[in-house]
Design a protein around this motif. Structure first.
Motif, mmCIF file in Angstrom:
data_model
loop_
_atom_site.group_PDB
_atom_site.id
_atom_site.type_symbol
_atom_site.label_atom_id
_atom_site.label_comp_id
_atom_site.label_asym_id
_atom_site.label_seq_id
_atom_site.Cartn_x
_atom_site.Cartn_y
_atom_site.Cartn_z
ATOM 1 N N LYS A 160 0.790 -1.232 0.000
ATOM 2 C CA LYS A 160 0.000 0.000 0.000
ATOM 3 C C LYS A 160 0.822 1.282 0.000
ATOM 4 O O LYS A 160 0.331 2.331 -0.441
ATOM 5 N N ALA A 161 2.053 1.235 0.486
ATOM 6 C CA ALA A 161 2.835 2.464 0.618
ATOM 7 C C ALA A 161 3.219 3.016 -0.747
ATOM 8 O O ALA A 161 3.543 2.264 -1.675
ATOM 9 N N THR A 162 3.207 4.337 -0.870
ATOM 10 C CA THR A 162 3.674 4.995 -2.088
ATOM 11 C C THR A 162 5.182 4.858 -2.226
ATOM 12 O O THR A 162 5.710 4.666 -3.315
ATOM 13 N N TYR A 163 5.880 4.963 -1.087
ATOM 14 C CA TYR A 163 7.342 4.818 -1.049
ATOM 15 C C TYR A 163 7.671 3.636 -0.144
ATOM 16 O O TYR A 163 7.221 3.581 1.006
ATOM 17 N N TYR A 178 2.176 6.734 5.282
ATOM 18 C CA TYR A 178 3.210 6.181 6.150
ATOM 19 C C TYR A 178 4.280 7.225 6.452
ATOM 20 O O TYR A 178 4.611 8.073 5.619
ATOM 21 N N ALA A 179 4.813 7.136 7.660
ATOM 22 C CA ALA A 179 5.953 7.954 8.078
ATOM 23 C C ALA A 179 7.119 7.022 8.355
ATOM 24 O O ALA A 179 6.948 5.805 8.530
ATOM 25 N N TYR A 180 8.320 7.608 8.441
ATOM 26 C CA TYR A 180 9.530 6.812 8.628
ATOM 27 C C TYR A 180 10.337 7.387 9.773
ATOM 28 O O TYR A 180 10.590 8.594 9.826
ATOM 29 N N ASN A 190 10.733 13.031 -2.621
ATOM 30 C CA ASN A 190 11.822 12.806 -1.671
ATOM 31 C C ASN A 190 11.266 12.575 -0.276
ATOM 32 O O ASN A 190 10.108 12.900 0.018
ATOM 33 N N LEU A 191 12.137 12.023 0.578
ATOM 34 C CA LEU A 191 11.828 11.972 2.000
ATOM 35 C C LEU A 191 12.202 13.306 2.621
ATOM 36 O O LEU A 191 13.297 13.834 2.374
ATOM 37 N N ILE A 192 11.303 13.874 3.411
ATOM 38 C CA ILE A 192 11.555 15.169 4.040
ATOM 39 C C ILE A 192 11.264 15.061 5.530
ATOM 40 O O ILE A 192 10.413 14.281 5.960
#
Length: 620
Positions: free
Chosen positions: A293-296, A331-333, A375-377
């Motif tokens: 399901k995650a985009t990234y 989702y967050a990382y 990008n991851l921000i």
């Protein structure tokens, strides 16, 4: 089965083979487990690696060490199809043989009835011991290896039945036959390059090679085992560390932290651990949903990573307010800092402006990031999850500024401190009398001596030396004689006490004069007076002396360019650059409560985040 495409017939052969005999019902169930979890498992095509394996075997037969083998791998021209999905290529005869061997060796053990079928499936059954590995007959290859201690064990009702004891004996025998001091260097596929027949012959290895060899050997002897790993330490640079874990008779998991340790030894009691995962064969449903399901997706293999952090350290679930206006994902990382980057260690769900993470290790600095479509921000401030489970944010106070003094860019390890302390009680001496009577012009009493030690000698001298003090062995990285009007060291003939440690040329007298702060003279204790120096040929004026301790060169290096940065508004902001003129740096107008990082722009890569508190650096 639908995902197997053209290879479906091979999988059907396996199921048909075990469905013919009612006595094979458990083997049929085992085949169901392996096939149903197979689609996302990957391997290297052994047919495309035949010539590489032959090169490595030839090199091993000729007794070469790591560099030649590593270079052979680096130079190898890989076909882009070297990686394939197991479900697309695995052959029926290979899978049947692997299942039969697993049941056979498991059935011979005295403990097999103490475990559930599900435990057998995860700890013994899998046809592979590492992702991407070449699928060879590793069970047959290793079944006769490293069993001398086990086979010589007198049968008894205590240790013969003990997984702990048998695992310990096998691990000790492996430890005796490989060199734990040589590392292979980080290669893309690690131990997966090697067949089992090559893996056990390697004269080198890191935690990847060691754990693969140990795990494969244990499973080939029916010992239930698995690999756990840390994706990122909480206070050190570098990537993952892996180790083997035994599933003991009593149901406990007993880690072998390092190859030279025993199962169940104390696990890194001084290290900060944010996350620990167990590499399993079966897909973790929650992580499979994330991958789908995650985009990234930060790591497609994460669906085989079972979170077992709570088995190692105290943990807590985290709820972190985040700025999610630009985020294009649910989702967050959560990340930890290493080598200048924030590295992902886990994912969590974003709900109503908050990110949710489970089983997070304490006493670690984290930063939450999100995916904006490109990008991851950063979507949170960096924070310390302290030992009491409180979240302490690092928000720089621009209204409260201070002046700070910095002496290092990276924490001082115990070994570094021990080496640097060998400078204590050492002296700088000079003479003109055929080296019989020496005048002392400086005595190192503590670690705060200056970079350039002023020499107030009333006359010129021909001979100068650095002589050891209270240390059993004297070390020095650089001994430089300087004039007040030049940074170029005065040249002369190198002299010194007769012996060097173990007669190793890597530690010779010349190393104290080569300009490299990571090489050093290492004196032997055979000399009553351990020293190194210069014969200038004639008496000459010396105004300053530089004495550099044997160290990791993470202190302030004279002449290097440094930059101090602090985290603000989602990125590192500069507080200025300086060329080091002493063994410390001073920066002004540093915000209070700022997360800081000192970078050496001239050399080196080890650096670590810190805060400045109570007049000193406090590493995080």
């Amino acid at each position: 089965m639908d995902l197997s495409a053209n290879n479906r017939v091979e999988l059907e052969k396996v199921l048909f083979f075990y469905s013919q005999n009612p006595q094979d019902s458990l083997k049929l169930k085992a085949a169901h487990f392996l096939i149903s979890n197979m689609p996302r498992h990957m391997s290297l095509d052994s047919n495309l690696l035949v010539s590489l394996h032959q090169q490595i075997e030839d090199l091993l037969n000729n007794g070469v060490l790591k560099d030649s083998i590593k270079h052979a791998i680096i130079r190898y021209h890989f076909n882009e199809d070297i990686v394939y999905r197991d479900i697309d290529r695995i052959r029926a005869d290979y899978l049947i043989k692997s299942i039969d061997r697993a049941f056979e060796v498991w059935g011979r053990t005295p403990w097999h009835q103490q475990f559930t079928f599900d435990e057998f499936c995860e700890y013994v059954l899998p046809y592979k011991y590492a992702e991407y590995q070449v699928l060879d007959d590793w069970r047959d290859t290793l079944a006769s290896k490293y069993n001398r201690k086990m086979n010589s064990l007198a049968e008894n009702d205590e240790t013969s039945l003990s997984i702990y004891h048998i695992g310990k004996l096998i691990n000790r025998e492996i430890n005796e036959k490989i060199n734990v001091n040589l590392t292979s260097g980080k290669l893309k596929f690690g131990s997966s390059f090697y067949t089992a027949s090559l893996l056990y012959r390697l004269p080198f290895g890191d935690c990847d090679e060691y754990t693969s060899l140990i795990l494969a050997t244990l499973r080939s002897h029916g010992v239930p085992a698995v690999i756990d790993f840390i994706p990122q330490w909480g206070h050190l640079p570098g990537g993952a560390h892996r180790w083997v874990v035994l599933l003991n008779n009593d149901g406990r998991h007993l880690p072998i932290p390092h190859i030279h340790q025993n199962p169940g030894d104390v696990f890194f009691p001084m290290h900060k651990i944010p996350k620990v995962y167990r590499s399993v064969y079966g897909v973790i449903p929650e992580r499979e949903r994330y991958v789908e399901k995650a985009t990234y997706v930060y790591d497609p293999q994460t669906l085989f990573h079972k979170d077992v952090t709570s088995e190692y350290v105290p943990v807590m679930d985290l709820v972190v307010p985040v700025s999610d206006k630009k985020i294009k994902d649910d989702y967050a990382y959560i990340t930890c800092f290493s080598y200048g980057y924030w590295n992902i260690i886990d994912f969590g769900k974003i709900k109503s402006g908050k990110a949710y993470f489970s089983q997070m290790g304490k006493d670690v600095v984290y930063l939450v990031m999100g995916y904006d479509g490109e990008n991851l921000i950063p979507i949170s401030e960096p924070f310390l999850l302290d030992k009491q489970g409180r979240i302490n944010y690092f928000k720089p106070n621009e209204d409260s500024l201070c002046t700070i003094t910095i002496r290092r860019k990276y924490p001082r390890k115990e070994q570094t401190a021990l080496m640097e302390n060998r400078m204590l009680d050492c002296r700088i001496q000079a003479t003109n009398d055929d080296m019989k009577y020496w005048a002392t012009y400086y005595w190192i009493e503590d670690q705060n001596y200056p970079d350039r030690i002023a020499i107030h000698a009333p006359k010129k001298y021909r001979y100068w030396r650095f002589i050891g003090g209270r240390s059993f062995f004297m070390n020095i990285a650089e001994f430089q004689l300087l004039r007040c009007d030049s940074e170029q060291p005065i040249k002369g003939k190198i002299i010194g006490s007769e012996h060097i440690y173990k007669n190793n040329s890597e530690w010779s007298h010349e190393k104290a004069f080569d300009g490299d702060w990571l090489t050093f003279f290492h004196a032997s204790n055979e000399d009553t007076e351990q020293w190194v120096g210069l014969d200038l040929g004639e008496p000459k004026q010396v105004d300053y002396v530089r004495c550099v301790a044997r160290s990791d060169d993470n202190g302030i290096h004279y002449g290097d360019l440094y930059e101090l940065v602090y985290w603000s508004a989602g990125k590192w902001q500069s507080l200025g650059q300086q060329i080091a003129g002493e063994r410390y740096l001073t920066f002004e107008r540093v915000p209070d409560n700022a997360l800081l990082l000192l970078r050496n722009l001239t050399r080196g890569k080890e650096e670590r985040i810190f805060i400045y508190r109570d007049g000193r650096q406090s590493w995080l």
